[in-house]
Structures are given as structure tokens and as C-alpha cells.
Scaffold this active site. Structure first.
Site, PDB file in Angstrom:
ATOM      1  N   ASP A  93       0.859  -1.181   0.000  1.00 40.02           N
ATOM      2  CA  ASP A  93       0.000   0.000   0.000  1.00 40.02           C
ATOM      3  C   ASP A  93       0.901   1.238   0.000  1.00 40.02           C
ATOM      4  O   ASP A  93       1.763   1.377   0.867  1.00 40.02           O
ATOM      5  CB  ASP A  93      -0.891   0.013   1.244  1.00 40.02           C
ATOM      6  CG  ASP A  93      -2.288   0.543   0.953  1.00 40.02           C
ATOM      7  OD1 ASP A  93      -2.373   1.586   0.276  1.00 40.02           O
ATOM      8  OD2 ASP A  93      -3.264  -0.076   1.397  1.00 40.02           O
TER       9      ASP A  93
ATOM     10  N   ASP B  19      -2.850   4.929  -2.474  1.00 41.39           N
ATOM     11  CA  ASP B  19      -3.892   5.453  -1.596  1.00 41.39           C
ATOM     12  C   ASP B  19      -4.149   6.935  -1.833  1.00 41.39           C
ATOM     13  O   ASP B  19      -3.202   7.735  -1.894  1.00 41.39           O
ATOM     14  CB  ASP B  19      -3.465   5.235  -0.137  1.00 41.39           C
ATOM     15  CG  ASP B  19      -4.443   5.815   0.859  1.00 41.39           C
ATOM     16  OD1 ASP B  19      -5.505   5.208   1.054  1.00 41.39           O
ATOM     17  OD2 ASP B  19      -4.140   6.879   1.446  1.00 41.39           O
TER      18      ASP B  19
ATOM     19  N   HIS C  17     -11.077  -2.708   3.019  1.00 40.22           N
ATOM     20  CA  HIS C  17     -10.833  -2.292   4.400  1.00 40.22           C
ATOM     21  C   HIS C  17     -11.552  -1.002   4.763  1.00 40.22           C
ATOM     22  O   HIS C  17     -11.657  -0.673   5.941  1.00 40.22           O
ATOM     23  CB  HIS C  17      -9.331  -2.098   4.619  1.00 40.22           C
ATOM     24  CG  HIS C  17      -8.771  -0.973   3.810  1.00 40.22           C
ATOM     25  ND1 HIS C  17      -8.617  -1.049   2.439  1.00 40.22           N
ATOM     26  CD2 HIS C  17      -8.367   0.268   4.157  1.00 40.22           C
ATOM     27  CE1 HIS C  17      -8.134   0.101   1.997  1.00 40.22           C
ATOM     28  NE2 HIS C  17      -7.967   0.919   3.014  1.00 40.22           N
ATOM     29  N   ASP C  18     -12.036  -0.265   3.762  1.00 42.10           N
ATOM     30  CA  ASP C  18     -12.728   1.006   3.998  1.00 42.10           C
ATOM     31  C   ASP C  18     -14.241   0.890   3.825  1.00 42.10           C
ATOM     32  O   ASP C  18     -14.952   1.892   3.922  1.00 42.10           O
ATOM     33  CB  ASP C  18     -12.217   2.083   3.035  1.00 42.10           C
ATOM     34  CG  ASP C  18     -10.945   2.749   3.528  1.00 42.10           C
ATOM     35  OD1 ASP C  18     -10.684   2.711   4.744  1.00 42.10           O
ATOM     36  OD2 ASP C  18     -10.210   3.296   2.698  1.00 42.10           O
TER      37      ASP C  18
ATOM     38  N   GLU D 254      -6.451   4.310  -6.059  1.00 42.33           N
ATOM     39  CA  GLU D 254      -7.703   4.644  -5.373  1.00 42.33           C
ATOM     40  C   GLU D 254      -8.060   6.058  -5.815  1.00 42.33           C
ATOM     41  O   GLU D 254      -7.538   7.035  -5.290  1.00 42.33           O
ATOM     42  CB  GLU D 254      -7.525   4.586  -3.856  1.00 42.33           C
ATOM     43  CG  GLU D 254      -8.826   4.876  -3.115  1.00 42.33           C
ATOM     44  CD  GLU D 254      -8.625   5.194  -1.643  1.00 42.33           C
ATOM     45  OE1 GLU D 254      -9.545   4.913  -0.861  1.00 42.33           O
ATOM     46  OE2 GLU D 254      -7.568   5.742  -1.271  1.00 42.33           O
TER      47      GLU D 254
END
Length: 556
Positions: free
Chosen positions: A98, A199, A328-329, A256
């Protein structure tokens, strides 16, 4: 599009803190991931995306990085990480890190030096601005609520943070900062990782005037996205990042990105885009509230289905997007995208079929393959996520009762996906011998890997078949590289589409409704490739599709 090495891959996301604990401290670790590599290989995984494992104070669960060159002690050592990369490679799998470079932690050495001297060298690594008329430089609301400007004690300076105040934004306008970021990215790629998930990257370009905008709420603030959307010139940063790091290593990259218009899509993820792929968040946006979780709308099946149809048809032949139903979000897909009557094993298999067989790259989140669900917390204190706590208090401010605020959190909290992986029916679901850092979902005795390993009709067994079908030599041309076309659009509650390529055609049907659907098939069925409720009911060209039933048919 030119074919690339990553287009036929299956990606599995691991949230390391919640995957597998091996030392009894209640926190998952790299050794735990090592122990489960064979499980992932058997599932059919090619790339393993790890949520951040860097050193961090964990204000935002590792997305606040204090040292990009160190592994957090909670997760293990750099030797553990190197072993994980090596063992994954032995099994034909790659590790995807990430990459969090819009911001760092306020504990990072750079920011500590900047705080000591905002006008010095390190002050220019971030965005320090003087207040205006005794107030913040502008009226932006951060993604986590409250002002995006934090005052520096003892000065008239503020620093900018699009997320939590402990996550100061890095100044990408500073060439020294960019150079240090590229050096770090290449350091990890040289270790042999396969690539990065990037991210919040759309936030790196700011309007350096930081203008205020009309408030969009009673707090007098406007969402920080307003400024981000107005900023111009991000392509120069992203192109340089690609050329200096990703491209020379032939790395897999997934962005993302929420704010890219159709006219810019190919620039971001086309033939020579900044990234290989990006997530298709169009379905996710349908469940966002105008002001918060408390007014988030319930999912309407037809809007969700039609949004995916539109996205798939508009993008084919131009870009390879990535498909998710949870991460995860996000809350669990089984609790968000399935209607009440379909929240069962058949429904979970149906949802998985639709997601994995779409055009694009399937991303599977840990526990999705066994049908893990949202976890109901009894008290706010059981949640660990700072955004969940903010959203709870926002709901109360807007007139919700405590019960209504907790219900909004149950439906939307990020902690729904962060509860420990459910490996077996023993204490703590086999995740840890200690006290888990976050509550284990109480349904772990009914939903766990060990039980499903013994059941040939389980969700896990079905996911293995589903992934194997997509990756098979016989059907790869169809499901990976083939065309997409909606089917039977006039049928309510039916998700139906065709994939064609390599001289073959497949018809995917999924009944999300409460009633049986009767179809007169337009093509001849040559064989049933996959079905979640046994042999489908057919009489000639007539097919009966029961509620929660999904079938994958080879048609002429």
C-alpha cells in the site's frame, strides 16, 4: 488494448492487523500471512495486497506512516517481510504494498522538524499557511470531519491535512519531496514486490491559493474535495511518478481514485496511463449519504445493477478497471449488496459470481470468500475506527437517537471489514491465542474456513470453483479478455450479462428477487459451467431461476 502480464490476475487484499496472529498479542502479523500462503494459493490468488505494514502510531490504522523504510513492530521485522516476498514467489504469487504518499504521520521525522521551524527547509515539505483574520486559512472540512487546518501552537501558522490532524499532507510541489518519495518507492520495488495500491492519490495536487468556498453545512465549512476538484495539473506529478518508479520495474499499480471524469479515464489507466488499473467505485457511491452515514440511502438493486452495466459497457476496450464488493474502507458486501432475503450462502455465492465474472480485475477481500458479514457492536467503545466515532457523533448532532446512530455505524463502519478473520470455531475464531485488538464477529462458529473446508457445497468451495473457471485455459479468453454485454434488462431483480471471446459465449444469470424468474432463453445452452443451487430447471429454451439462484451457462 495491448495485453499486459497483470490483466489475468486475481488479487486478494489482506488487512494484516486482522488476518492471523502468531505471537499472541492480539494483532495479526507477517508470520501469520506466511502461514496462510498455501490457503491463498489454493483459492487461486495471484497477487496479495497488504494494507500498510510500515511503522506507524496507528491513528488511522497504519495509513499514518512515521517511517516508510521500517516494518511496524506489531507486524514483525523486515526479515519477516523479505521471507514473505520470497515464499510468495515460490508459489507463483506477488506481494502488492500500500503506497500512502499524499500524507504521512505527524510523528514522521520530517514533520517534527517542520513543526520546530515552519519557515525552514522542512516546513516546505508540508503546507504551512498563516491564518486569515485570526481564523484558519480557508474553510475546508477534512475527510474525517472538522477543519482541514490545524493551528501550530505558539505561532500564527496552520498546517493542512485532508484527513486526520495527525496526517499532514506532503507538499508535492517541492521537488525534493518528490525525489525522496521516488527513492523510497524504488527501494521497495527493488526488494522484489510486484507493485502498489496507491492510496488517496488524487489529493496530491492542491490549489496553492487554498481559496474558501461557500459552506455546504451548518459548520460553515465545505468538503475538501471542492478544492481538490478545482486543482489542475496532477498529471505532471503522476506521469513523473510512473516514469521514475513503476514503469522501469513493470510494476502492477492500482489507484484509489474517486474524482476522475470519463474524459480523463484513459489518461489515468489507459494504454499508457499513470496506473495499470483503478477501482470502479461507481456502485459504492450509490450508498453514500449526502451529509454522512446517518442519511446514507438503502441500496436500490436496479440502480446498482444498471450502474455496473453502464460502467462495464462504457469502459470495455479502453481500460481495465478493478472490481470490488468490499475492502478495508467499506462494510461487508454480503451485508450491503444483498437484499435481506438473500443474506444466506446462496446469496453470497450469487454476489461473488456477478463480481468475479465481470470484465476487469477481481479483488477479493479477506473473508469475502467465506461470506463474512457486518459485525454488530453493542457499544460505541467497541469500535476502533476514528471515522466511525466521528460519524456516530455527527448522527447525534443531526437528531438521531443513540440507537439510530449505532445502526448507521453497523451498516457503514469500516470496522465491519476489519474484524478478525474467521479461521475456525475455536476461541477468537482461530485468529489469536490472546485478546484480539477488535471484537470477533459472533457468527464465527457458523462462518469459518475450517468448517467450509469440510463442506463441498460451502461458499469457500464455490469461490475456488468460480476463480478456477475464470482462470481456466478454456475460458480465460472469454472472462479475462472478452466483451461484456447486459442481457434481459427488462427483467426486474435479475442481474444478467454475457461475456464473449475466444470463440465462446457465456451467459451469467443471478436472481436477486424473492420470486422465481422464468426466462425464454435466446440461445441454445451447450453446458452449465457453474451453478450455486445444483442443476438449474430447464425445459427446452425455458429456464426457471429460483430466488438467490445463479448460473453460468455456455451458450451458442
Amino acid at each position: 488494448m495491448e495485453r499486459k502480464w497483470w490483466q489475468d490476475k486475481i488479487v486478494y487484499q489482506i488487512y494484516p492487523k486482522s488476518f492471523q496472529d502468531t505471537n499472541g498479542d492480539g494483532i495479526g502479523d507477517l508470520r501469520g500471512i506466511l502461514d496462510r500462503l498455501d490457503y491463498l494459493k489454493e483459492l487461486g490468488v495471484d497477487l496479495i495486497w497488504l494494507s500498510p505494514v510500515y511503522q506507524s502510531p496507528f491513528v488511522d490504522q497504519g495509513y499514518d506512516i512515521s517511517d516508510y523504510y521500517r516494518i511496524a513492530e506489531e507486524f514483525g521485522t523486515m526479515e519477516d517481510f523479505d521471507l514473505l516476498v520470497a515464499e510468495a514467489k515460490k508459489r507463483g504469487m506477488g506481494i502488492v504494498m500500500d503506497l500512502v504518499v499524499n500524507h504521512c504521520s505527524d510523528r514522521h521525522e520530517w514533520f517534527q522538524k517542520a513543526l520546530a521551524d515552519p519557515e525552514g527547509e522542512y516546513g516546505d515539505y508540508f503546507y504551512f499557511r498563516k491564518g486569515r483574520d485570526g481564523r484558519a486559512p480557508s474553510n475546508y472540512r477534512s475527510y474525517f470531519g472538522g477543519s482541514a487546518w490545524e493551528p501550530v501552537p505558539g505561532t500564527d501558522y496552520y498546517y493542512f491535512h485532508a484527513f486526520a490532524k495527525e496526517q499532514p499532507d506532503l507538499n508535492w510541489e517541492n521537488p525534493v519531496v518528490r525525489e525522496k518519495i521516488y527513492e523510497m518507492v524504488n527501494w521497495w520495488l527493488d526488494k522484489g514486490i510486484a507493485g502498489f495500491r496507491i492510496d488517496a492519490i488524487i489529493n496530491i495536487k492542491k490549489d496553492l491559493n487554498f481559496p474558501s468556498f461557500p459552506p455546504d453545512g451548518p459548520d460553515g465549512l465545505c468538503q475538501v474535495t471542492k478544492m481538490v476538484e478545482q486543482a489542475r495539473g496532477i498529471g505532471a506529478f503522476l506521469g513523473e511518478l510512473r516514469d521514475r518508479t513503476f514503469a522501469p520495474h513493470h510494476a502492477f499499480t492500482v489507484g484509489e481514485v474517486f474524482n476522475v471524469g470519463e474524459d480523463k479515464l484513459e489518461e489515468f489507466v489507459g494504454e499508457n496511463g499513470y496506473f495499470c488499473t483503478m477501482f470502479d467505485f461507481a456502485p459504492h457511491i450509490l450508498t453514500q449519504g449526502e451529509h454522512g452515514w446517518y442519511d446514507a440511502p438503502a441500496l436500490e438493486f436496479d440502480k446498482w445493477r444498471d450502474t455496473i452495466y453502464q460502467s462495464q459497457t462504457a469502459h470495455q476496450g479502453k481500460v481495465f478497471l478493478s472490481n470490488i464488493i468490499e475492502n478495508h474502507d467499506e462494510p461487508r458486501g454480503a451485508s450491503r449488496y444483498l437484499p435481506e432475503h438473500a443474506r444466506n450462502e446462496a446469496g453470497v455465492k450469487m454476489l461473488g459470481t456477478v463480481s468475479v465474472l465481470l470484465a476487469g480485475i477481481p479483488f477479493i477481500y479477506q473473508g469475502q470468500e467465506i461470506g463474512m458479514t457486518n459485525c454488530r457492536m453493542e457499544r460505541l467503545e467497541e469500535y476502533d475506527d476514528l471515522d466511525t466515532r466521528n460519524q456516530y457523533h455527527l448522527a447525534l448532532e443531526k437528531g438521531c437517537t443513540p440507537a439510530e446512530a449505532m445502526e448507521a455505524c453497523y451498516r457503514n463502519s469500516r470496522d465491519n471489514a476489519r474484524t478478525p478473520m474467521q479461521w475456525d470455531g475455536s476461541r477468537n475464531a482461530g485468529f489469536t491465542d490472546g485478546t484480539p485488538w477488535l471484537k470477533v464477529n459472533e457468527n464465527y462458529r457458523a462462518i469459518n474456513v475450517a468448517a467450509q473446508e469440510q463442506d463441498p457445497d460451502s461458499v469457500l468451495a464455490y469461490y475456488r470453483k468460480l476463480i478456477a473457471l475464470r482462470k481456466s485455459e478454456a475460458w480465460k479468453e472469454t472472462f479475462v479478455y472478452g466483451d461484456f454485454a447486459p442481457a434481459y434488462e427488462e427483467e426486474e431483480d435479475l442481474f444478467a450479462f454475457k461475456r464473449s471471446g475466444g470463440g465462446k459465449r457465456a451467459l451469467i444469470l443471478a436472481n436477486f428477487g424473492k420470486e422465481t424468474v422464468e426466462l425464454n432463453l435466446e440461445e441454445k445452452v451447450e453446458q452449465v459451467l457453474l451453478a450455486n443451487l445444483g442443476t438449474p430447471h430447464r425445459e427446452g429454451t425455458r429456464l426457471l431461476l429460483r430466488p438467490c439462484e445463479t448460473v453460468v451457462l455456455q451458450v451458442s
